[in-house]
Design an enzyme around this catalytic site. Structure first.
Site, PDB file in Angstrom:
ATOM      1  N   ASP A  44       0.833  -1.201   0.000  1.00 39.05           N
ATOM      2  CA  ASP A  44       0.000   0.000   0.000  1.00 39.05           C
ATOM      3  C   ASP A  44       0.875   1.262   0.000  1.00 39.05           C
ATOM      4  OD1 ASP A  44      -2.363   1.484   0.052  1.00 39.05           O
ATOM      5  OD2 ASP A  44      -3.289   0.178   1.544  1.00 39.05           O
ATOM      6  N   ASP A 102     -10.000   3.023  -3.945  1.00 41.71           N
ATOM      7  CA  ASP A 102     -10.673   1.793  -3.547  1.00 41.71           C
ATOM      8  C   ASP A 102     -12.077   1.717  -4.147  1.00 41.71           C
ATOM      9  OD1 ASP A 102      -8.445   1.359  -2.038  1.00 41.71           O
ATOM     10  OD2 ASP A 102      -9.421   1.622  -0.099  1.00 41.71           O
TER      11      ASP A 102
END
Length: 281
Positions: A44, A102
């Site tokens: 991430d 996302d």
């Protein structure tokens, strides 16, 4: 055989800031993941202090140095194409790279993430793929029709098919979508382009992926909210010579029709027709 997936962050801390992350410890963490027989590593992008290109290079080198094959997933480290500019290092340093924020289980979110890969099909190739995020098939308020369209679009663009639903508790319809062999075969086939939007006219979009043996995968999409639409596409759009008789197979119903000159489908709102087109024998 089950696969082992690991998650970490390229920055100094994780996104919720509760623990230290991997920046400065790439080799140590890669070796730890390899010792756990990891098959997939997602990295991430919270709390980073170095440029994404530098961090992703470090991770690629660290994972390769372990000697264990691991799929390297870059999550939001510099490859979201904002501004709309391709960065060659994205494909050089990872096996898949997130092109967007996302996803969530709404039609608007699915369409937003789909938009992030428009014009990017030429960058996908074996071992390096655009990733508009995981599948939301069967989640939230997505209808079965929307879930099927969602899966069709991820397949025709060679996007990673990472199921985001609870596999222990899903309907027969959702299971049939996620396990459709004809759809998955199209996702896995590569003939020079990962798949891309061919054209757009209001809520109507046509997505196309070249396949082997001069075949074609096509999704006729109706993004609109209310009305059904009739979508007609001439075969010339797929570089099929005029006069060639084509066998058009519906991926979801397995029905095959013989057509000449063009393909036509009536498509409801938030729905898509998923077709495989080949010259008839």
């Amino acid at each position: 055989m089950p696969l082992t997936s690991m998650y970490t962050d390229a920055g100094k801390h994780f996104c919720n800031r509760d623990q230290n992350a991997s920046e400065g410890h790439e080799m140590k963490d890669a070796e730890l993941f390899a010792s756990w027989d990891a098959d997939y590593v997602k990295v991430d992008a919270c709390g980073t202090t170095e440029k994404p290109e530098v961090l992703m290079s470090k991770w690629r080198n660290a994972l390769n140095a372990t000697g264990r094959p691991m799929v390297f997933s870059n999550c939001l480290n510099g490859c979201t194409f904002v501004p709309d500019e391709w960065k060659p290092w994205c494909a050089n340093y990872s096996n898949l790279w997130r092109t967007c924020e996302d996803i969530n289980a709404t039609w608007v979110s699915v369409m937003t993430n789909l938009d992030s890969i428009v014009g990017k099909g030429c960058y996908g190739a074996p071992d390096r793929w655009n990733n508009p995020d995981m599948l939301e098939v069967g989640n939230g308020n997505l209808t079965d029709v929307e879930s099927r369209a969602h899966f069709s679009l991820w397949c025709v663009t060679s996007s990673p098919l990472i199921a985001g639903n609870d596999l222990r508790n899903m309907s027969d319809v959702v299971k049939s979508i996620l396990t459709n062999k004809a759809a998955i075969a199209i996702n896995q086939e590569y003939a020079g382009n990962a798949g891309d939007r061919l054209f757009k006219d209001g809520p109507i979009e046509v997505w196309h992926k070249p396949l082997l043996r001069n075949e074609h995968a096509v999704v006729l999409l109706n993004r609109g909210d209310a009305a059904s639409v009739t979508i007609t596409v001439p075969f010339s759009k797929f570089n099929i010579s005029e006069g060639v008789k084509c066998c058009v197979g519906d991926v979801w119903t397995s029905m095959i029709e013989t057509m000449k000159s063009n393909v036509t489908r009536h498509v409801g709102p938030h729905d898509a027709a998923f077709l495989r087109i080949a010259a008839c024998p």
